[in-house]
Every structure is written in C-alpha cells, then in structure tokens.
Motif scaffolding. Structure first.
Motif, PDB file in Angstrom:
ATOM      1  N   MET A   1      46.569  53.199  86.354  1.00  0.00           N
ATOM      2  CA  MET A   1      46.582  52.835  84.929  1.00  0.00           C
ATOM      3  C   MET A   1      47.963  52.414  84.444  1.00  0.00           C
ATOM      4  O   MET A   1      48.164  52.187  83.254  1.00  0.00           O
ATOM      5  CB  MET A   1      46.097  54.018  84.081  1.00  0.00           C
ATOM      6  CG  MET A   1      44.681  54.465  84.354  1.00  0.00           C
ATOM      7  SD  MET A   1      44.114  55.696  83.141  1.00  0.00           S
ATOM      8  CE  MET A   1      45.136  57.128  83.571  1.00  0.00           C
TER       9      MET A   1
ATOM     10  N   GLU B   1      49.835  49.817  84.295  1.00  0.00           N
ATOM     11  CA  GLU B   1      50.024  48.603  83.493  1.00  0.00           C
ATOM     12  C   GLU B   1      49.661  48.809  82.026  1.00  0.00           C
ATOM     13  O   GLU B   1      50.034  48.008  81.174  1.00  0.00           O
ATOM     14  CB  GLU B   1      49.166  47.472  84.071  1.00  0.00           C
ATOM     15  CG  GLU B   1      49.432  47.151  85.542  1.00  0.00           C
ATOM     16  CD  GLU B   1      50.802  46.516  85.767  1.00  0.00           C
ATOM     17  OE1 GLU B   1      51.394  46.047  84.797  1.00  0.00           O
ATOM     18  OE2 GLU B   1      51.251  46.516  86.926  1.00  0.00           O
ATOM     19  N   GLU B   2      48.935  49.890  81.735  1.00  0.00           N
ATOM     20  CA  GLU B   2      48.437  50.117  80.371  1.00  0.00           C
ATOM     21  C   GLU B   2      49.404  50.918  79.490  1.00  0.00           C
ATOM     22  O   GLU B   2      49.136  51.097  78.298  1.00  0.00           O
ATOM     23  CB  GLU B   2      47.105  50.886  80.439  1.00  0.00           C
ATOM     24  CG  GLU B   2      45.990  50.144  81.145  1.00  0.00           C
ATOM     25  CD  GLU B   2      45.228  49.221  80.200  1.00  0.00           C
ATOM     26  OE1 GLU B   2      45.303  49.433  78.983  1.00  0.00           O
ATOM     27  OE2 GLU B   2      44.586  48.289  80.704  1.00  0.00           O
ATOM     28  N   TRP B   3      50.515  51.424  80.057  1.00  0.00           N
ATOM     29  CA  TRP B   3      51.350  52.379  79.333  1.00  0.00           C
ATOM     30  C   TRP B   3      51.757  51.910  77.942  1.00  0.00           C
ATOM     31  O   TRP B   3      51.747  52.691  76.990  1.00  0.00           O
ATOM     32  CB  TRP B   3      52.609  52.713  80.143  1.00  0.00           C
ATOM     33  CG  TRP B   3      52.410  53.832  81.107  1.00  0.00           C
ATOM     34  CD1 TRP B   3      52.344  53.744  82.470  1.00  0.00           C
ATOM     35  CD2 TRP B   3      52.216  55.219  80.793  1.00  0.00           C
ATOM     36  NE1 TRP B   3      52.119  54.992  83.015  1.00  0.00           N
ATOM     37  CE2 TRP B   3      52.039  55.909  82.022  1.00  0.00           C
ATOM     38  CE3 TRP B   3      52.176  55.942  79.595  1.00  0.00           C
ATOM     39  CZ2 TRP B   3      51.833  57.282  82.088  1.00  0.00           C
ATOM     40  CZ3 TRP B   3      51.972  57.307  79.659  1.00  0.00           C
ATOM     41  CH2 TRP B   3      51.798  57.963  80.892  1.00  0.00           C
ATOM     42  N   TRP B   4      52.125  50.655  77.789  1.00  0.00           N
ATOM     43  CA  TRP B   4      52.659  50.194  76.508  1.00  0.00           C
ATOM     44  C   TRP B   4      51.643  49.405  75.683  1.00  0.00           C
ATOM     45  O   TRP B   4      52.010  48.733  74.728  1.00  0.00           O
ATOM     46  CB  TRP B   4      53.934  49.385  76.739  1.00  0.00           C
ATOM     47  CG  TRP B   4      55.067  50.298  77.108  1.00  0.00           C
ATOM     48  CD1 TRP B   4      55.520  50.591  78.354  1.00  0.00           C
ATOM     49  CD2 TRP B   4      55.843  51.088  76.200  1.00  0.00           C
ATOM     50  NE1 TRP B   4      56.540  51.506  78.291  1.00  0.00           N
ATOM     51  CE2 TRP B   4      56.767  51.827  76.989  1.00  0.00           C
ATOM     52  CE3 TRP B   4      55.866  51.245  74.807  1.00  0.00           C
ATOM     53  CZ2 TRP B   4      57.694  52.702  76.431  1.00  0.00           C
ATOM     54  CZ3 TRP B   4      56.780  52.110  74.251  1.00  0.00           C
ATOM     55  CH2 TRP B   4      57.678  52.833  75.054  1.00  0.00           C
ATOM     56  N   ASN B   5      50.378  49.526  76.046  1.00  0.00           N
ATOM     57  CA  ASN B   5      49.316  48.894  75.265  1.00  0.00           C
ATOM     58  C   ASN B   5      48.729  49.932  74.313  1.00  0.00           C
ATOM     59  O   ASN B   5      47.982  50.810  74.740  1.00  0.00           O
ATOM     60  CB  ASN B   5      48.229  48.354  76.197  1.00  0.00           C
ATOM     61  CG  ASN B   5      47.086  47.698  75.437  1.00  0.00           C
ATOM     62  OD1 ASN B   5      47.110  47.606  74.201  1.00  0.00           O
ATOM     63  ND2 ASN B   5      46.077  47.253  76.166  1.00  0.00           N
TER      64      ASN B   5
ATOM     65  N   SER C   1      46.379  49.879  72.372  1.00  0.00           N
ATOM     66  CA  SER C   1      44.922  49.838  72.278  1.00  0.00           C
ATOM     67  C   SER C   1      44.257  50.040  73.634  1.00  0.00           C
ATOM     68  O   SER C   1      43.041  49.924  73.744  1.00  0.00           O
ATOM     69  CB  SER C   1      44.468  48.499  71.676  1.00  0.00           C
ATOM     70  OG  SER C   1      45.021  48.311  70.386  1.00  0.00           O
ATOM     71  N   GLY C   2      45.059  50.339  74.661  1.00  0.00           N
ATOM     72  CA  GLY C   2      44.533  50.468  76.013  1.00  0.00           C
ATOM     73  C   GLY C   2      44.168  51.888  76.380  1.00  0.00           C
ATOM     74  O   GLY C   2      43.843  52.722  75.527  1.00  0.00           O
ATOM     75  N   LYS C   3      44.268  52.189  77.669  1.00  0.00           N
ATOM     76  CA  LYS C   3      43.829  53.486  78.176  1.00  0.00           C
ATOM     77  C   LYS C   3      44.703  54.644  77.705  1.00  0.00           C
ATOM     78  O   LYS C   3      44.290  55.801  77.736  1.00  0.00           O
ATOM     79  CB  LYS C   3      43.780  53.451  79.711  1.00  0.00           C
ATOM     80  CG  LYS C   3      42.684  52.519  80.239  1.00  0.00           C
ATOM     81  CD  LYS C   3      42.654  52.471  81.749  1.00  0.00           C
ATOM     82  CE  LYS C   3      41.541  51.557  82.241  1.00  0.00           C
ATOM     83  NZ  LYS C   3      41.528  51.427  83.715  1.00  0.00           N
TER      84      LYS C   3
ATOM     85  N   LYS D   1      45.860  54.806  74.594  1.00  0.00           N
ATOM     86  CA  LYS D   1      45.796  54.803  73.133  1.00  0.00           C
ATOM     87  C   LYS D   1      45.900  56.202  72.537  1.00  0.00           C
ATOM     88  O   LYS D   1      46.634  56.412  71.565  1.00  0.00           O
ATOM     89  CB  LYS D   1      44.493  54.130  72.670  1.00  0.00           C
ATOM     90  CG  LYS D   1      44.332  54.089  71.148  1.00  0.00           C
ATOM     91  CD  LYS D   1      43.039  53.383  70.749  1.00  0.00           C
ATOM     92  CE  LYS D   1      42.865  53.381  69.228  1.00  0.00           C
ATOM     93  NZ  LYS D   1      41.616  52.685  68.832  1.00  0.00           N
TER      94      LYS D   1
ATOM     95  N   ASN E   1      54.815  53.918  87.751  1.00  0.00           N
ATOM     96  CA  ASN E   1      55.141  54.282  86.374  1.00  0.00           C
ATOM     97  C   ASN E   1      56.619  54.016  86.079  1.00  0.00           C
ATOM     98  O   ASN E   1      56.979  53.497  85.016  1.00  0.00           O
ATOM     99  CB  ASN E   1      54.837  55.756  86.117  1.00  0.00           C
ATOM    100  CG  ASN E   1      53.346  56.042  85.998  1.00  0.00           C
ATOM    101  OD1 ASN E   1      52.540  55.133  85.838  1.00  0.00           O
ATOM    102  ND2 ASN E   1      52.987  57.306  86.079  1.00  0.00           N
TER     103      ASN E   1
END
Length: 251
Positions: A17, A19-23, A25-27, A29, A95
């Motif tokens: 996961m 790639e989602e750290w700074w999204n 609205s992603g995983k 959230k 990470n």
C-alpha cells in the motif's frame, strides 16, 4: 542480534500500500483523518514538557525526534516544519523511499532510514522524543519492541504510544466496522488478538524505566467528521511516558 520485532507479513501488507501514503482519499484516509488529533496531542505536550513557546512558528528547534514505523512520513513532516530534527524509521524499504521522495518534493530535511528500533538501540542512539504511534499492534515480540522504544528515550525525554485497546468494542468498531462495514481500512489491516490494553502498555513502559505521565482516549465524532481526545479509552488511546533525568553525581 538474533531477536527481531519485524513481522514479515505486516511489512508485506504495508509495502503493498506504500504508494497510497500521501493520498488523503486513498487507503490511508483514516490515518489522515486521525493525524490532526495525535499531532495536536504531541505538540501540546512537547511545548509543556520542554518549556517551549506555544505561539512560536518553530517551537521545537534543537529537539531530536524519532518516529518509529514512520510509514510515508505523516508525522515526520509536520514536526520538521515545527523545527524538530526528525529521524523516521520503518522496516519497509518501500515506505522509506516514498517518504524520502515526498520530503524532497516539500523541501524538508528528514533523516529517513530503513531499519528497526532494536538496531538503533544497538548503535547507542538516543532521542529527546520517541513516537510509537499505531505500530505496536503490527510487530512481533512486543516486549522487545517496547523495550527498544524505551531504551531510545534520552534522560528527561518522552515516549508517545498510540494503539488500540483489546476490547469487544474495539473488535466491533475498529475491525468489523472499519474494515468490513464502512470499509475505511483494507480487510486484514488489524488483528484484534494483537491489540494491547492500557494496563499492558503501562506495565511495559514502567518495566523499562519510564514513568507514565498522561493518557487519553481518542474517539471519532461523525457529525464533526473528526477525531478528538476523550476519557474513553475503550477503542483508540494514547499513553505518554517520561524517562526521568539521570541522578546528579553525589545526589
């Protein structure tokens, strides 16, 4: 060293996961939603404990802060902006790379390392502040992990621990509710059997030479859509501990 706190299955899960750290609205959230309350708790106690000016733009100049299990750097970056010299460590190389790229893009100098708390202890490192936030429920060998976090705290320094309580409510809301019903988190993010009670955390802290100085629950307010501190420690909670100053010679 033969003993380790690394749980390979957990590392693989979070690497997948990364790639989602700074999204927001992603995983991750829920963690983005959770970040303001824990950052506020950390900031308020650092200001009070170290006698810093609350209205200063960079109140933590000169403080060495370690974030154990830093992920993508959600706590490292704001604390760096507040003036602290921050080291972020994570056992997942992916990470760390995501955190490094994001910090570079933001123009922030943060010492990110793919390593473990026990490795830093073996190297003889110490910090004014150690953050152990939402990590202990994902590691192997909890006693070793908590000992290593405590050993990294310099005399007069602080250790912040945040985790989930092992209660029926935590299972119903943090696991079933958050992962299966509301789908705030990917299924399998948490294992209820690895949650620790506040008594267990306090025991591990005091066993390793620290004194518990504060604790608080953290609850979600759906109408305000935000997390807030609360006396209710039945699900999420934070514990603050201090390493006493070394005794003066002849004292």
């Amino acid at each position: 060293m033969t003993e380790t706190t690394v749980n390979d299955a957990e590392i693989s899960k979070f690497t997948a996961m990364a790639e989602e750290w700074w999204n927001p609205s992603g995983k991750f959230k829920p963690l983005h939603k959770f970040n303001p309350v824990r950052l506020r708790y950390i900031r308020d106690h650092l200001v009070r404990h170290f006698g810093r000016a609350a209205n200063s733009i960079r109140p933590f100049e000169g403080l060495k802060v370690l974030d154990v299990g830093c992920g993508g750097g959600l706590l490292c970056e704001p604390l760096t902006r507040l003036g602290a010299t921050v080291t972020g460590i994570d056992a997942a190389q992916r990470n760390i790379r995501i955190a490094q790229i994001h910090a570079e893009q933001a123009g922030l100098e943060i010492d990110y390392r793919a390593t473990t708390s026990e490795a830093l202890v073996a190297a003889g490192e110490r910090f004014d502040v150690v953050l152990n936030m939402e990590v202990v429920e994902h590691v192997d060998n909890v006693p070793l992990y908590m000992k290593s976090c405590a050993d990294l705290v310099a005399p007069g320094g602080l250790l912040f621990t945040a985790t989930l309580n092992r209660t029926a409510r935590a299972w119903a809301l943090a696991v079933i509710g958050a992962e299966y019903v509301l789908r705030w988190l990917p299924r399998g993010t948490h294992d209820w059997n690895k949650f620790l009670t506040p008594d267990e955390i306090r025991s591990l802290l005091t066993r390793n030479g620290l004194s518990v100085v504060d604790q608080t629950g953290v609850v979600f307010h759906p109408l305000a859509d935000e997390w807030r501190t609360s006396p209710d420690m039945g699900i999420n909670y934070m514990v603050l501990a201090e390493r006493p100053h070394a005794e003066k010679a002849g004292g």
